[in-house]
Motif scaffolding. Sequence first.
Motif, PDB file in Angstrom:
ATOM      1  N   SER A 238       0.840  -1.191   0.000  1.00  0.00           N
ATOM      2  CA  SER A 238       0.000   0.000   0.000  1.00  0.00           C
ATOM      3  C   SER A 238       0.877   1.243   0.000  1.00  0.00           C
ATOM      4  O   SER A 238       1.991   1.221   0.504  1.00  0.00           O
TER       5      SER A 238
ATOM      6  N   LYS B 116      -0.201   3.840   1.555  1.00  0.00           N
ATOM      7  CA  LYS B 116      -0.654   4.506   2.783  1.00  0.00           C
ATOM      8  C   LYS B 116      -0.994   3.402   3.784  1.00  0.00           C
ATOM      9  O   LYS B 116      -2.035   2.757   3.655  1.00  0.00           O
TER      10      LYS B 116
ATOM     11  N   GLU C  51      -4.401   2.990   5.470  1.00  0.00           N
ATOM     12  CA  GLU C  51      -5.527   2.427   4.726  1.00  0.00           C
ATOM     13  C   GLU C  51      -5.494   0.896   4.740  1.00  0.00           C
ATOM     14  O   GLU C  51      -6.539   0.255   4.738  1.00  0.00           O
TER      15      GLU C  51
ATOM     16  N   ALA D 197       0.057  -1.311  -4.888  1.00  0.00           N
ATOM     17  CA  ALA D 197      -0.670  -0.114  -5.296  1.00  0.00           C
ATOM     18  C   ALA D 197      -0.025   0.596  -6.477  1.00  0.00           C
ATOM     19  O   ALA D 197      -0.624   1.469  -7.087  1.00  0.00           O
TER      20      ALA D 197
ATOM     21  N   GLN E 232      -5.815   3.360  -4.705  1.00  0.00           N
ATOM     22  CA  GLN E 232      -4.579   4.116  -4.439  1.00  0.00           C
ATOM     23  C   GLN E 232      -3.849   4.424  -5.747  1.00  0.00           C
ATOM     24  O   GLN E 232      -3.308   5.518  -5.928  1.00  0.00           O
TER      25      GLN E 232
END
Length: 556
Positions: free
Chosen positions: A306, A308, A311, A393, A434
């Motif tokens: 990811s 982030k 998330e 992502a 994302q």
Amino acid sequence: MFDKRTIFPLILIVLGTLTLFGQNVTNLFRLYQETLITIVGLFVSIITILILIYKKYKNKMYIFFKNFEIKNNIIKLNVNDSNTCLFSILKLEVKVQDQKNPVYVMKNFHNLLTSIEKNLDSTTKAYIITSLYPVKGTYLVVCTNSEPNGSSEIDEKRHIDTVYRLKVILESIEPDIRLNPISSSKYNVLLSPNVPAALVSPFLTATGIRPPFTRAFEVSGGDIELGRTIDNQTVGISLNDVERHILIVGSTGSGKTNTAAVIAEGAKEKGIKVLILDWHGEYTKLIQGAKVYSKEGLPRIDPLGSNKIEETVELLGDALDLTEPQRFLAYVVLQRLVAMRQFDLTSFLTVLKEIDDDSYWIRDVKYALMRKLIFTLVGDGQKLFSREDSVNAYNVVERLFDSNDDLVVIDLSVIDSDVLKRLYAMFLLLYISQYLKKNPNSYRILVVLDEAQNYFINKNDIIIDRIIREWRKFGLFLCLVTQSPSSISEEVLKNANTKIIHTIKSNIDKKIIMDSTALDKDLADYLDKLDVGECICTCPSKKAQILIKIKKKSEF
Ligand SMILES: Nc1ncnc2c1ncn2[C@@H]1O[C@H](COP(=O)(O)OP(=O)(O)O)[C@@H](O)[C@H]1O
Ligand SMILES: [Mg+2]
């Protein structure tokens, strides 16, 4: 009391009678005149009475067809020397339970007409007439043309067979309908041109009933053709409707998956990339030429991929139903794993061990989190979630869609555990979101989430709610398919502006859909009576809610 037509003869009767008995009133008449006057008086009276009777029974005495005979309740009309026509008239009685609901009546009627049409051969015609006066009722008129040079007996037998077959078929298809032969004395009345009978088939133009879904507005074919309205207009939705997110609801077997497949294929043809997260593995049969990932071929997912980490924690929280303390701990663990660039059982256990558990509650949280996360690290989970050669992502769109693959099906049915299915699908969704946020409008992607209720634990799902609220502008659109609207979040109900509603049996679900769509009252009554593939569609491009029969995709 008397109309113009009867007052005049009545005056004549009165005059005649007065004349007859008038000798006492006046001395103008002599005896020899009396006999003559009596005869004239009687004559005038009788004529007048005959005129009255004729007027009253005029319609019934009117014979329209000169060359006809009635035998065995069949009217045989000699059109010319070589051509005869046989008629039967049956009274059509409908016991619709819900007479007040025009849609229901319409539907029964529509079914009836289609069944009649299907069961006629080329020499037979049938139509329905309604007469209010002088014999009230709705009648089915069946008319068979004789075969050229055929014997009249065979023609008659063929006609009786046709009528009998129609009666049996219609009564068994539509149990609310009864067809009863009427006595031949009514035939003349019904076939007379003086009877104000309305030909009610084809019904849409003749009855004047406009059901709510064919209210006067243009139904456009749209960019993506879905099917037809009940009055047979092609109808579809626009790309803008797709971009406002779609919710497809309906009981099991109502045709949702078929509808989603129609939309997916249509969207693909219009240049949107489509990803189907196929919970039961049904779409591969319905969509030809899709890129299918299944079994060993399912792309691996990097749980640390990811951009982030917060998330990812939200995702784990939603998919594994983590409590707040568990979420917090998951955050700490994930951060450390990211720093170590490792995701496997050993590193996970090492990290967990490092966390102080000097208080009872931390220990509880730690072990609960371990129990919930462990199966992403062993068995099937280990195969699906791994860092090597995996989707993250940054590469997800290129990995899933080759340049030629615009429609991708992920067959989740090959994953045994529901939790893993959910987790896997949610990771794909998160990474796509994302990716698109980083590269806004690089692609337009529609994600179809079948059995969407499985993604909503505790009725909310932060990731899906956020995507449906905000991600349109980045080019990510959702099509959620569910049999249980009561299990999904209010955000979804509110923000999916295109709603396709198949038949719903559950009252709770019905109420939720009615509240969230402000469903037309007439249509709402009809929700549990829709056939497979029929749906009510409400979307930004349509001025009104309409009923559509979705085209059926053939399986191959
Ligand atoms: N528009 C349609 N017309 C005719 N039959 C349909 C239609 N849609 C679905 N069906 C049939 O109904 C059955 C259930 O459809 P499906 O789409 O799987 O329903 P659901 O996803 O709501 O459970 C299937 O056998 C399918 O072939
Ligand atoms: Mg389905």
